[in-house]
Structures are given as C-alpha cells and as structure tokens.
Enzyme design. Structure first.
Site, short mmCIF file in Angstrom:
data_model
loop_
_atom_site.label_atom_id
_atom_site.label_comp_id
_atom_site.label_asym_id
_atom_site.label_seq_id
_atom_site.Cartn_x
_atom_site.Cartn_y
_atom_site.Cartn_z
N HIS A 1 36.52 45.68 31.21
CA HIS A 1 36.28 44.47 31.90
C HIS A 1 37.49 43.53 33.16
O HIS A 1 38.76 44.18 31.94
CB HIS A 1 35.84 43.46 31.09
CG HIS A 1 34.26 43.80 29.70
ND1 HIS A 1 34.92 45.18 28.62
CD2 HIS A 1 33.23 43.62 30.08
CE1 HIS A 1 33.49 45.31 28.22
NE2 HIS A 1 32.73 44.34 28.98
N ASP B 1 40.07 42.75 30.01
CA ASP B 1 40.70 44.18 29.04
C ASP B 1 42.14 43.41 30.13
O ASP B 1 43.05 44.91 29.14
CB ASP B 1 40.04 45.01 29.42
CG ASP B 1 38.57 45.02 29.07
OD1 ASP B 1 38.32 44.34 27.87
OD2 ASP B 1 37.99 46.01 29.66
C1 XLS Z 1 29.02 45.25 23.37
C2 XLS Z 1 28.44 45.97 25.10
C3 XLS Z 1 29.53 45.69 25.78
C4 XLS Z 1 29.44 45.92 27.40
C5 XLS Z 1 30.20 46.19 28.94
O1 XLS Z 1 27.69 45.36 22.83
O2 XLS Z 1 28.31 47.08 24.69
O3 XLS Z 1 30.93 46.42 26.00
O4 XLS Z 1 29.35 47.67 27.71
O5 XLS Z 1 30.09 44.18 28.62
#
Ligand code: XLS
Ligand code: CA
Ligand code: CA
Length: 439
Positions: A101, A104
């Site tokens: 993300h 991140d």
């Molecule tokens: C959350 C999601 C997230 C997505 C990416 O539950 O799994 O991590 O994969 O935003």
C-alpha cells in the site's frame, strides 16, 4: 544486513530434511504440467504485514518484536531502512514478487503534496532494489481506510471532499505502481460499506463506487497502465457490511455498472471464510466467470470469527485452490500473495522465515497434489459422468434451449421417477486423502 542468521537464499532440501530454514516441497525449478513451480506459484510478500507488522491487536499495542529496521527516528530514514530490509528478505526467501500500500512504504507528509513527494522518493529506492535483486511488483494499492478522513468510507463517503481525496491518492499510487512495473493494481474497499442503513443512502453509495472505478479506468487508460485492475471482496470488517461482500456480489456490481471488462478479482482465503464460503468456492465463482485474477493466501481460525490473517498451512485448502487455478490455466499475471501476519507471540526475526517457508511449502504441495489429481483425471471423469444425462435425450434438448415445460411434463408422464444415483462424497474424500499423502 537485517537478517544475519540467514546467510543465503533458502534452499530446497526435500521432504526428509529437518532443516527449519529449508523448503521441503517448494522446488522452484521442478516442472509440473509444463511450467516450473516458480512460474506457477508467483509468490509475493505483503509489505504491510511482513515489514510493518508490530504484533499489535485490539487489546494491546506494539510488542517488542525484534525489527532492527524500526530503530530510526526520522520517518523517511525508517522507511528507507524498511525498504532495504524488505528486499534482503525477498531475496533470501527466493520469492519473485512483492505487494504494497502507498502508506506502507512512504510516511505521510505534513500535507498531501509532501506525502506524494515521500512516495516518489521511496519508489526511486524500490525501483533500484527491484533492479538489483530481480524481484518484481505483483501489485500496488492505496490505503484509503486507516486515516480518520476515511472514517465514513473513501469512494462511498457521504462527503464528496473525502471521495476526491481518495481519488487523488489512488492517482499517485497508480503512478507509483506503474513506475515500478506493477503487474496488477488492487482495490480493496477498506471502509466501503455501512454501519447502519439509518444514515446511509445505499443506492447513492453504490453509484459513487461505480463512478470511482470508472474514473480509475479513465486514468489507467490515460497513463497507459498495462497491469490488471483487481477488486478484493470481503464481507465485513472494518464495516458491519462491506459492499464488495464476496465474488458473486462483486461480479454482479461489475456487470450492473459496465465495469466487467476492466476488473478481475483478488480472492483472499480468510475473506471467503468470513463470508461463510470456502476459499475454493470463492475461487470457483470468480474463475468460472473468467475473472479470477490473483490470490491473497492466508487462513482464518475455525474458532475465531474475525480476519486473523494467519499463514496458510492446510494441504487440503491449497490442493482445492490449486485445482481451480490449474483448470483455468494459471494465475498469471496475478500471483499468490501472503497477506498473512505472525501471531503476536512470534517475536523473533526468524519467525518471518518459518512462516513464509511454511506457506510456500503448503502451496507447492497443493500444486503437486492437484496436478496429479488432474493428470489422473480422478475428479473430472467422475463429474463428467455425473452430468452425462445432459448430453443425450431430454437433457441435451434442455441444454440447447429446445425443450419446454410441456415437453418435460410429457417426459415425466412417460418415464416416471428419476433413479437416485450416489454422489459418492465420502469415496471422493478418501481419494483426496490418498493423493495428499502419496502424490
Ligand atoms: C484487508 C485486506 C487488505 C488488502 C489490501 O483485510 O486483506 O490487506 O489485501 O488493501
Ligand atoms: Ca488481502
Ligand atoms: Ca484479511
């Protein structure tokens, strides 16, 4: 060096090995149904859990996990150290891909423009490290759910100002993904859902979401981004009711809003469980529509009702998932992303290796087992036989659109009751066990 105990890339040592830092099943060069395991599995590391995870949960903040890249005070220094550590980890694990993300990898600045500048700085570093290691970007995404500005949603926020913020953020995350050669871009609707219908215009929010996706498609075309767009279903958490509930709901949304040709699905195992489905159900619904794009590999806990994001360890689940993927001819340009986090008590650096090695071995074993089942035609023959009445007589007429209720009535008056034939579930389950042990 951030992982000094692991001196070189983790090696395949085979089933008999007792080395916890070696693969027992994942042999990247082993050829299965014409492709190497590495080509089939396309493993990716989730930056948010693996590099940024702290062990925090609802009842306690960060634990004292040993994460040497977290010792820097200035946010950009910490971000750069995490990026170095990330690529050392990817390289030592021998995975081909990573996922992130925007927030991140890059710290938030004092305003939007500074945040974008930070992202650009971090993308430069990531690009250089990708070049050095050969690790590629499976997908990028935007975190438009953690910041309080997205409390009432991003694209489905009742305030158009918040919608615009999310759109501006996705624009930059897409630029970053393109700059890094990302093969996909994921939209997970973090807070796209509602808590109560008392304050929610459901129809309006659906239309907002559709507008958001159309604007994303416009921008994708404009910048010539060649990767796939993926939507990741999840039924609940953080909102009580998420709009992208499950595969069927997302497919219906895409069809209803003329978005079908622009999006595929990223299916997460734990989200399937939360929706009351199996992982293979969600994969099958997406795949049969020609829309299975990528996988987030993890697992929930049968005793807990929330998104625990544990590392996958079940050979059964991996086998069932691999059956779906092999039948659709592979997962590329998607991959298998370990959207999984260590338990709070797993505080050592090497726990990161054990967890990913286990996940990779699980899917490698699942792939081997599924390939054998397909090659031996075990299930396919059985299923084909089970539906064979549709390829002749009244069945053939029904399926080709040439029959009618009146004709069926005539058929029943003439032929009477159908004969009950066993579905042989237990027999088939025993066969799967046999393949899991012996394949
Ligand atoms: C959350 C999601 C997230 C997505 C990416 O539950 O799994 O991590 O994969 O935003
Ligand atoms: Ca996920
Ligand atoms: Ca999850």
């Amino acid at each position: 060096m951030y992982f000094p105990e692991v001196k070189k890339t983790i090696q395949f040592e085979g089933r008999k090995s007792k080395n916890p830092l070696a693969f027992k099943y994942y042999d990247e060069n082993k050829v299965i149904m014409g492709k190497t395991m590495k080509e089939h599995l396309r493993f990716a590391i989730a930056y948010w859990h693996t590099l940024k995870g702290t062990g925090a949960d609802m009842f306690g903040g960060s634990t004292v996990w040993n994460r040497p890249w977290n010792k820097y005070e200035k946010p950009l220094d910490a971000a750069k150290a995490a990026m170095e550590a990330a690529f050392e980890f990817f390289d030592k694990l021998g995975v081909a891909f990573w996922c992130f993300h925007d927030i991140d990898i890059a710290p938030a600045g004092k305003d939007f423009s500074e945040s974008c500048k930070n992202l650009e700085t971090m993308v430069k570093q990531a690009k250089a490290l990708q070049k050095k290691t050969g690790v590629k970007l499976l997908w990028g995404t935007t975190n438009a759910f953690s910041n309080p500005r997205f409390t009432h949603g991003a694209a489905t926020n009742p305030d158009a100002h918040a919608f615009a913020y999310a759109a501006a953020q996705v624009k930059h995350a897409l630029d970053a993904t393109q700059e890094l050669g990302g093969q996909n871009y994921v939209f997970w609707g973090g807070r796209e859902g509602y808590e109560t219908l008392l304050n929610t215009d459901y129809k309006h929010e659906q239309e907002q979401l559709a507008r958001f996706f159309h604007m994303a498609v416009d921008y994708k075309k404009k910048i010539g981004f060649k990767g796939s767009f993926l939507i990741e279903p999840k039924p609940k958490e953080p909102t009580k009711h998420q709009y992208d509930f499950d595969s069927a709901t997302v497919l219906n949304f895409l069809r209803a809003n003329n978005l079908m040709e622009y999006f595929k699905l990223n299916i997460e195992a734990n989200h399937a469980t939360l929706a009351g489905h199996t992982f293979e159900h969600e994969l099958t619904v997406a795949s049969e529509a020609g829309h299975l794009g990528s996988i987030d590999a993890n697992t929930g806990d049968p005793n807990l009702g929330w998104d625990t994001d544990q590392f996958p360890t079940s050979f059964y689940t991996a086998t069932y998932a691999s059956l779906v993927v092999l039948k659709q001819g592979g997962i590329a340009p998607g991959g298998i992303n370990f959207d999984a986090k260590l338990r709070r008590g797993s505080c050592d650096l090497n726990d990161l290796f054990y967890a990913h090695i286990g996940g990779m071995d699980t899917f490698a074993r699942g792939l081997e087992t599924a390939a054998k089942i397909i090659e031996d035609n075990v299930l396919d023959n059985f299923v084909a036989q089970r539906y064979s009445s549709y390829s002749k007589g009244i069945g053939k007429k029904i399926m080709s659109g040439k029959s009618s209720f009146e004709e069926c009535e005539k058929f029943i008056i003439e032929k009477g009751e159908p004969t009950l034939v066993s579905g042989r579930q237990e027999f088939l389950e025993n066969i799967i066990n046999d393949y899991i042990i012996n394949a």
